[in-house]
Design a protein around this motif. Structure first.
Motif, PDB file in Angstrom:
ATOM      1  N   GLU A 377      33.788  -3.741 -26.340  1.00  0.00           N
ATOM      2  CA  GLU A 377      32.663  -2.816 -26.733  1.00  0.00           C
ATOM      3  C   GLU A 377      31.871  -2.161 -25.980  1.00  0.00           C
ATOM      4  O   GLU A 377      31.277  -1.073 -26.091  1.00  0.00           O
ATOM      5  N   LEU A 378      31.560  -2.951 -24.922  1.00  0.00           N
ATOM      6  CA  LEU A 378      30.668  -2.347 -23.973  1.00  0.00           C
ATOM      7  C   LEU A 378      31.323  -1.358 -23.245  1.00  0.00           C
ATOM      8  O   LEU A 378      30.800  -0.316 -22.758  1.00  0.00           O
ATOM      9  N   MET A 468      25.909  -8.963 -23.227  1.00  0.00           N
ATOM     10  CA  MET A 468      25.295  -9.032 -24.690  1.00  0.00           C
ATOM     11  C   MET A 468      23.759  -8.225 -24.377  1.00  0.00           C
ATOM     12  O   MET A 468      23.192  -7.697 -25.490  1.00  0.00           O
ATOM     13  N   LEU A 469      23.271  -8.549 -23.178  1.00  0.00           N
ATOM     14  CA  LEU A 469      21.924  -7.848 -23.102  1.00  0.00           C
ATOM     15  C   LEU A 469      22.112  -6.184 -22.843  1.00  0.00           C
ATOM     16  O   LEU A 469      21.305  -5.392 -23.664  1.00  0.00           O
ATOM     17  N   LYS A 470      23.275  -5.757 -22.356  1.00  0.00           N
ATOM     18  CA  LYS A 470      23.537  -4.330 -22.232  1.00  0.00           C
ATOM     19  C   LYS A 470      23.731  -3.842 -23.647  1.00  0.00           C
ATOM     20  O   LYS A 470      23.466  -2.788 -23.888  1.00  0.00           O
ATOM     21  N   LEU A 471      24.492  -4.713 -24.494  1.00  0.00           N
ATOM     22  CA  LEU A 471      24.964  -4.205 -25.563  1.00  0.00           C
ATOM     23  C   LEU A 471      23.649  -4.055 -26.554  1.00  0.00           C
ATOM     24  O   LEU A 471      23.686  -2.845 -27.430  1.00  0.00           O
ATOM     25  N   GLU A 473      20.556  -3.599 -25.551  1.00  0.00           N
ATOM     26  CA  GLU A 473      19.816  -2.311 -25.051  1.00  0.00           C
ATOM     27  C   GLU A 473      20.652  -1.017 -25.685  1.00  0.00           C
ATOM     28  O   GLU A 473      19.954  -0.212 -26.130  1.00  0.00           O
ATOM     29  N   ARG A 474      21.707  -0.734 -25.825  1.00  0.00           N
ATOM     30  CA  ARG A 474      22.609   0.280 -26.126  1.00  0.00           C
ATOM     31  C   ARG A 474      22.335   0.589 -27.760  1.00  0.00           C
ATOM     32  O   ARG A 474      21.921   1.535 -28.203  1.00  0.00           O
ATOM     33  N   ARG A 475      22.548  -0.562 -28.409  1.00  0.00           N
ATOM     34  CA  ARG A 475      22.335  -0.700 -29.960  1.00  0.00           C
ATOM     35  C   ARG A 475      20.763  -0.111 -30.330  1.00  0.00           C
ATOM     36  O   ARG A 475      20.478   0.565 -31.096  1.00  0.00           O
TER      37      ARG A 475
END
Length: 479
Positions: A377-378, A468-471, A473-475
């Motif tokens: 997903e990332l 998960m942190l990057k996801l 932030e994107r969301r």
């Protein structure tokens, strides 16, 4: 939706799942495991000793269906990813409408039609009957099992909680294995006719499959729909064509490791499960009714160790748990080669040690795949659980089919004599040696490959936390 007394509102991004949801998800695999377990343990024996099909021909039956499954599994995964139902979400309609056809097809695998009075002609007609029913049954297994497995990353996105959720799943999976074996012991002791034994056993297991899938659908529906609601509120990325999806997932390096580890684990488990009845009957001199008891020892130990390994994985990581468990399994399998008929007690001790390791083969690869999907997903912006689990289910079925194919053809090549109507035939020394070779060195080969791949698996807890942190932030940016 309020699930706890403190009024905590569960969302798909919550770290913890309530007990009711975990229980409902876990129970969904109960009947699937029961029908699958009797197939793994008894199907080859049923073909050779009840239906009277030669071992090589019997081992080839499920392999033929893999040509279709190579298309079927990823296709169903893609379809579940693109299913739209306001009432049931993407995954649940497949379980709801596929449960009954799946159960019927599994039952029909244990019917022995009499097509011809000529034994030779009847064998070939039986062969094609089981090929057709087997292909249909495997396709329907995909219809219920693939979306069921793909629900794991949708129910929780927490690294350790996924391992805990899978411990519920495989608690019921192994419990289903055990229950099917207990039923086998009871049925085998009460019914003399071998054909009737398997029909009654298959009928009960198929009924449980329908009930457990329906309980799963209704017990997880709120959580799944909550995830779907949040997912639909986000800006939907551009759709990737199916052919491109089938190509791009192979660029996900951790996925290649996971499916390879998964395949090696399942090959080891399925080769052992399919050859062990022959080992118990012909090498140890026991009866057909003793087979379920030995299997129960393995599965009860595996069930108990699921909780131990799940707890340890939080402290030492998934890779180390897999290393410890499979190493014990290899030691046990190596010892099995040397066990003699007068050492029944040693066989049971080895069965317990093997169960300790077997539980990690259930738990760890299944808890790795959701982390791989998060990485995907990332990289792509897509949630493609279905197509990833499509390939997992494909390999699961390939592991079973190849295991039966391998066992059947090795036995036939070394002179195994098939039986009819449950009679136990006398076997030459070459066939007895073949049984020992398959149950030990062949199984060790697959398990050792899995250990090597596990060592190089790149996704650790720290890397997943960063993903998960990057996801997140994107969301937040999209939302």
């Amino acid at each position: 939706m309020l699930d706890d007394n403190d009024g905590f509102k569960h969302t798909p991004t919550s770290e913890k799942l309530d007990f009711k949801t975990k229980l409902a998800y876990g129970v969904g695999t109960l009947g699937q495991s029961m029908t699958g377990n009797i197939g793994v343990i008894f199907m080859l024996l049923f073909f050779t000793n009840v239906a009277g099909i030669p071992a090589g021909l019997a081992g080839s039956i499920l392999m033929i269906g893999k040509i279709w499954d190579a298309i079927n599994d990823p296709m169903v995964g893609w379809l579940t990813d693109n299913t739209k139902s306001r009432r049931w979400g993407r995954r649940l309609p497949w379980l709801l409408y596929g449960a009954i056809p799946f159960a019927i097809s599994r039952f029909l695998l244990w019917v022995v039609p009499q097509f011809s009075a000529n034994q030779s002609s009847n064998i070939w007609l039986l062969f094609w009957y089981y090929v057709v029913i087997g292909v249909i049954s495997e396709a329907l297994f995909t219809v219920v099992n693939l979306p069921y497995a793909a629900m794991t990353p949708e129910l929780t996105q927490d690294y350790d909680e996924r391992t805990n959720l899978n411990s519920f799943r495989f608690t019921f999976s192994i419990s289903g294995d055990i229950l099917s074996l207990v039923l086998a012991i009871i049925i085998f002791s009460q019914i003399a006719d071998p054909q009737q034994q398997y029909l009654v056993l298959a009928g009960i297991c198929s009924l449980v499959a329908v009930i457990s899938l329906y309980l799963c659908v209704y017990g997880t529906r709120d959580r799944i729909l909550s995830f779907e609601k949040e997912r639909n509120q986000q800006e939907e990325p551009e759709k990737i064509p199916l052919l491109e999806q089938l190509t791009t997932i192979w660029t996900n390096k951790p996925f290649l490791f996971v499916i390879s580890i998964f395949l090696c684990s399942w090959l080891g488990a399925n080769v052992t499960a399919s050859i062990l009845p022959y080992f118990i009957i012909y090498c140890m001199g026991l009866q057909n009714s003793d087979v379920p008891l030995v299997m129960i020892v393995v599965q009860v130990t595996a069930l108990f160790m699921l909780f131990v390994w799940s707890h340890l994985s939080k402290k030492i990581g998934k890779k180390m748990v897999y290393l410890l468990g499979v190493s014990l399994w290899i030691i046990a399998t190596g010892g099995l080669f040397f066990v003699q008929p007068q050492q029944i007690w040693l066989m049971y001790i080895i069965a317990m040690i093997a169960g300790v390791g077997l539980s990690t083969a259930y738990l760890i690869p299944a808890s790795m795949i959701p982390d791989v999907i998060d990485l995907d997903e990332l990289q792509t912006g897509q949630r493609r659980e279905g197509i990833y689990y499509g390939f997992m289910v494909l390999l699961q079925k390939f592991g079973l089919a190849f295991g039966l194919f391998l066992v059947g053809n090795v036995l036939q090549a070394l002179g195994f004599n098939p039986s009819v109507a449950g009679q136990i035939s006398t076997q030459p020394d070459s066939a007895l040696l073949a049984i020992r070779i398959v149950v030990s060195p062949v199984t060790i080969f697959f398990l050792s490959l899995g250990l090597i791949l596990n060592y190089f698996y790149p996704l650790t807890r720290d890397i997943h936390t960063e993903i998960m942190l990057k996801l997140k932030e994107r969301r937040q940016e999209i939302g």
